[in-house]
Design a protein around this motif. Structure first.
Motif, mmCIF file in Angstrom:
data_model
loop_
_atom_site.group_PDB
_atom_site.id
_atom_site.type_symbol
_atom_site.label_atom_id
_atom_site.label_comp_id
_atom_site.label_asym_id
_atom_site.label_seq_id
_atom_site.Cartn_x
_atom_site.Cartn_y
_atom_site.Cartn_z
ATOM 1 N N ARG A 75 0.864 -1.343 0.168
ATOM 2 C CA ARG A 75 -0.104 -0.236 -0.386
ATOM 3 C C ARG A 75 1.103 1.166 -0.102
ATOM 4 O O ARG A 75 1.765 1.372 0.483
ATOM 5 C CB ARG A 75 -0.797 -0.193 1.048
ATOM 6 C CG ARG A 75 -1.265 -1.142 1.489
ATOM 7 C CD ARG A 75 -2.924 -0.931 0.766
ATOM 8 N NE ARG A 75 -4.032 -2.493 1.187
ATOM 9 C CZ ARG A 75 -2.989 -3.827 0.400
ATOM 10 N NH1 ARG A 75 -2.930 -4.100 -0.825
ATOM 11 N NH2 ARG A 75 -4.527 -4.264 0.564
ATOM 12 N N ALA A 76 0.701 2.014 -0.859
ATOM 13 C CA ALA A 76 1.404 3.603 -0.956
ATOM 14 C C ALA A 76 0.516 4.532 -1.009
ATOM 15 O O ALA A 76 -1.023 4.257 -1.484
ATOM 16 C CB ALA A 76 2.314 3.142 -2.028
ATOM 17 N N MET A 77 0.358 6.124 -0.488
ATOM 18 C CA MET A 77 0.133 7.026 -0.694
ATOM 19 C C MET A 77 0.547 8.180 -0.847
ATOM 20 O O MET A 77 1.804 8.488 -0.599
ATOM 21 C CB MET A 77 -0.859 7.234 0.388
ATOM 22 C CG MET A 77 -2.261 7.675 0.840
ATOM 23 S SD MET A 77 -4.018 8.130 1.615
ATOM 24 C CE MET A 77 -4.113 6.718 1.629
ATOM 25 N N ARG A 78 0.285 8.816 -2.347
ATOM 26 C CA ARG A 78 1.209 10.564 -2.230
ATOM 27 C C ARG A 78 0.176 11.349 -2.082
ATOM 28 O O ARG A 78 -1.429 11.141 -2.791
ATOM 29 C CB ARG A 78 1.306 9.886 -3.455
ATOM 30 C CG ARG A 78 1.870 10.795 -4.084
ATOM 31 C CD ARG A 78 2.172 11.232 -5.944
ATOM 32 N NE ARG A 78 3.760 10.301 -4.889
ATOM 33 C CZ ARG A 78 4.773 9.955 -6.668
ATOM 34 N NH1 ARG A 78 3.905 10.309 -8.334
ATOM 35 N NH2 ARG A 78 6.139 10.165 -6.536
ATOM 36 N N LYS A 79 0.282 12.482 -1.476
ATOM 37 C CA LYS A 79 -0.151 14.076 -1.519
ATOM 38 C C LYS A 79 -0.148 14.858 -2.917
ATOM 39 O O LYS A 79 0.601 14.762 -3.327
ATOM 40 C CB LYS A 79 -0.247 14.363 -1.077
ATOM 41 C CG LYS A 79 -0.762 15.681 0.015
ATOM 42 C CD LYS A 79 -0.122 17.108 1.712
ATOM 43 C CE LYS A 79 -0.811 17.009 1.567
ATOM 44 N NZ LYS A 79 0.452 18.170 3.146
ATOM 45 N N LEU A 80 -1.449 14.683 -3.395
ATOM 46 C CA LEU A 80 -1.921 15.616 -4.325
ATOM 47 C C LEU A 80 -2.376 16.799 -4.203
ATOM 48 O O LEU A 80 -3.414 17.163 -3.362
ATOM 49 C CB LEU A 80 -2.629 15.201 -6.018
ATOM 50 C CG LEU A 80 -2.257 13.123 -6.052
ATOM 51 C CD1 LEU A 80 -3.226 12.906 -6.659
ATOM 52 C CD2 LEU A 80 -0.390 13.854 -6.902
ATOM 53 N N VAL A 81 -1.876 18.003 -4.813
ATOM 54 C CA VAL A 81 -2.352 19.160 -4.631
ATOM 55 C C VAL A 81 -2.726 20.378 -6.261
ATOM 56 O O VAL A 81 -2.115 20.033 -7.145
ATOM 57 C CB VAL A 81 -1.237 20.535 -4.593
ATOM 58 C CG1 VAL A 81 -1.930 21.408 -3.874
ATOM 59 C CG2 VAL A 81 -1.197 19.931 -2.953
ATOM 60 N N LYS A 82 -4.605 19.992 -6.064
ATOM 61 C CA LYS A 82 -4.774 20.127 -7.271
ATOM 62 C C LYS A 82 -5.004 22.054 -7.497
ATOM 63 O O LYS A 82 -5.477 22.371 -6.170
ATOM 64 C CB LYS A 82 -6.099 19.882 -7.068
ATOM 65 C CG LYS A 82 -7.198 20.182 -9.125
ATOM 66 C CD LYS A 82 -8.169 19.841 -9.176
ATOM 67 C CE LYS A 82 -9.013 19.720 -10.352
ATOM 68 N NZ LYS A 82 -8.990 20.510 -11.118
ATOM 69 N N LEU A 83 -4.173 22.625 -8.306
ATOM 70 C CA LEU A 83 -3.885 24.332 -8.069
ATOM 71 C C LEU A 83 -5.590 24.783 -8.427
ATOM 72 O O LEU A 83 -5.502 26.244 -8.738
ATOM 73 C CB LEU A 83 -2.692 24.360 -8.358
ATOM 74 C CG LEU A 83 -1.390 24.186 -8.359
ATOM 75 C CD1 LEU A 83 -0.160 24.504 -8.995
ATOM 76 C CD2 LEU A 83 -1.674 24.154 -6.777
ATOM 77 N N ASP A 84 -5.936 24.391 -9.901
ATOM 78 C CA ASP A 84 -7.571 24.732 -10.153
ATOM 79 C C ASP A 84 -8.556 24.242 -10.469
ATOM 80 O O ASP A 84 -9.078 23.330 -10.275
ATOM 81 C CB ASP A 84 -6.866 25.522 -11.991
ATOM 82 C CG ASP A 84 -6.435 24.095 -12.974
ATOM 83 O OD1 ASP A 84 -6.701 23.652 -12.430
ATOM 84 O OD2 ASP A 84 -6.738 24.688 -13.984
#
Length: 84
Positions: A75-84
């Motif tokens: 299991r792995a998790m990655r943080k994503l930041v959606k800018l628009d």
């Protein structure tokens, strides 16, 4: 480290052997936003792309999202930041 993106992001991963794998995006409240891939996958390198839309095809709001990848017991998790 978060991955900021605008519009579309590509997530790359590799499987050491064939098996069942899934890649899904969740919002900061832990609710499923979209399943990018799920099912049997061959060993090797893979790409999953997210266009910033939910399962219904609606663009989601800017903010923090989490991409969860699972394959077998991994299991792995990655943080994503959606800018628009």
């Amino acid at each position: 480290m978060p991955t900021p993106f605008s519009g579309r992001t590509t997530l790359r991963y590799a499987l050491p052997r064939a098996g069942v794998a899934s890649v899904a995006v969740y919002n900061s409240a832990g609710r499923l936003v979209r399943t990018l891939t799920s099912g049997s996958a061959e060993a090797g390198h893979h790409v999953a792309a997210w266009d910033g839309r939910d399962e219904a095809g609606t663009r989601v709001a800017p903010g923090v999202y989490y991409c969860r990848m699972s394959a077998g017991e991994f299991r792995a998790m990655r943080k994503l930041v959606k800018l628009d």
